[in-house]
Write an enzyme that holds these catalytic residues in place. Sequence first.
Site, PDB file in Angstrom:
ATOM      1  N   SER A   6       0.853  -1.199   0.000  1.00  0.00           N
ATOM      2  CA  SER A   6       0.000   0.000   0.000  1.00  0.00           C
ATOM      3  C   SER A   6       0.881   1.238   0.000  1.00  0.00           C
ATOM      4  O   SER A   6       2.022   1.195   0.496  1.00  0.00           O
ATOM      5  CB  SER A   6      -0.881   0.018   1.258  1.00  0.00           C
ATOM      6  OG  SER A   6      -1.546   1.263   1.385  1.00  0.00           O
ATOM      7  N   TYR A  20      -1.969  -0.684  10.501  1.00  0.00           N
ATOM      8  CA  TYR A  20      -2.052  -0.884   9.040  1.00  0.00           C
ATOM      9  C   TYR A  20      -0.734  -0.487   8.374  1.00  0.00           C
ATOM     10  O   TYR A  20      -0.178  -1.238   7.568  1.00  0.00           O
ATOM     11  CB  TYR A  20      -3.212  -0.066   8.473  1.00  0.00           C
ATOM     12  CG  TYR A  20      -3.492  -0.349   7.016  1.00  0.00           C
ATOM     13  CD1 TYR A  20      -4.047  -1.561   6.619  1.00  0.00           C
ATOM     14  CD2 TYR A  20      -3.193   0.587   6.030  1.00  0.00           C
ATOM     15  CE1 TYR A  20      -4.301  -1.829   5.276  1.00  0.00           C
ATOM     16  CE2 TYR A  20      -3.450   0.335   4.691  1.00  0.00           C
ATOM     17  CZ  TYR A  20      -4.009  -0.876   4.325  1.00  0.00           C
ATOM     18  OH  TYR A  20      -4.258  -1.142   2.985  1.00  0.00           O
TER      19      TYR A  20
END
Length: 264
Positions: free
Chosen positions: A144, A157
């Site tokens: 990501s 995350y």
Amino acid sequence: MTTEPPPTDTSTSPALAGRVALVTGASRGIGRGIAERLVAAGASVVNGDITGPDEAVTGCRHMPLDVTDPTSVADTLHSISTVEGRLDIVVNNAGIMFEEPLDGHDLDAWHRMVAINLTGPFLVTRAATPLLARRGGSVVNVGSIEGYSANPGHVAYGATKGGVHGMTNAMAVDLGPSGIRVNAVAPGWIDTELNASFVDRHPDRDEVVRQLAVLHPVGHIGAPSDVGDVVTWLASDAARFVTGQVITVDGGRLAKPPLPPIMG
Ligand code: NAP
């Protein structure tokens, strides 16, 4: 010394004809977009997802898989070995995201994020290596842009996605001698259920979409197929000399440092 690439295939056979791919979390969202693109390129795809798809992707076999459970992972690889008889491509896509500020961050939530987003790709790739090594293969991890920069409340995350990027390098080094390439994609804002909940909770959804578009030099957010196209290329022989790379797929968002809205 260099090795010559195989002669260019001038026939019309698709790039991944005859190849078998395992895509985790392919029942919806980015994983589904990846599976659809791999199928379009000629691959047979096994969708290893904890839940089945609402609607099956043609050319895709669903196999119940919990990427955090080594027994479930072993069962999936055994099934592929038995049913498809080969494995050429692994896409570690399954992942979760939630917001939780560091102050008071629940430890179980941290462990769950790490288990799915980071330990999952480790378990799946470790179990898939013997099958992949038979013919040489390609692993693509889904990282990501939050492996590089973080939104508020994304300590867990961001940590897992940075970990996925680092693990990609290390796996490429370890698996290169077995003929296995390992790369990652780092998507930006992609239109999936994972993100829709953030947009939908705002009273003026259209304005959120407009402001999100402004952040992207290309003028819009991404679609699952945008990630699927890059993964398909990484999985193909066209990328035979590419390994240990993290390819950002974000419409230029990271290339554009934000200005205050009044100057934007
Ligand atoms: P999504 O729409 O929530 O889809 C994720 C899929 O993974 C779901 O089908 C989910 O099943 C499955 N899954 C969850 N836990 C699993 C487990 N333990 N084992 C197997 N499958 C599991 O998410 P997405 O937006 O497509 O995201 C996919 C990947 O891209 C994630 O790794 C995410 O971090 C990454 N990513 C997304 C974006 C974005 O903008 N969307 C940006 C950058 C990176 P359930 O439906 O049952 O939960």
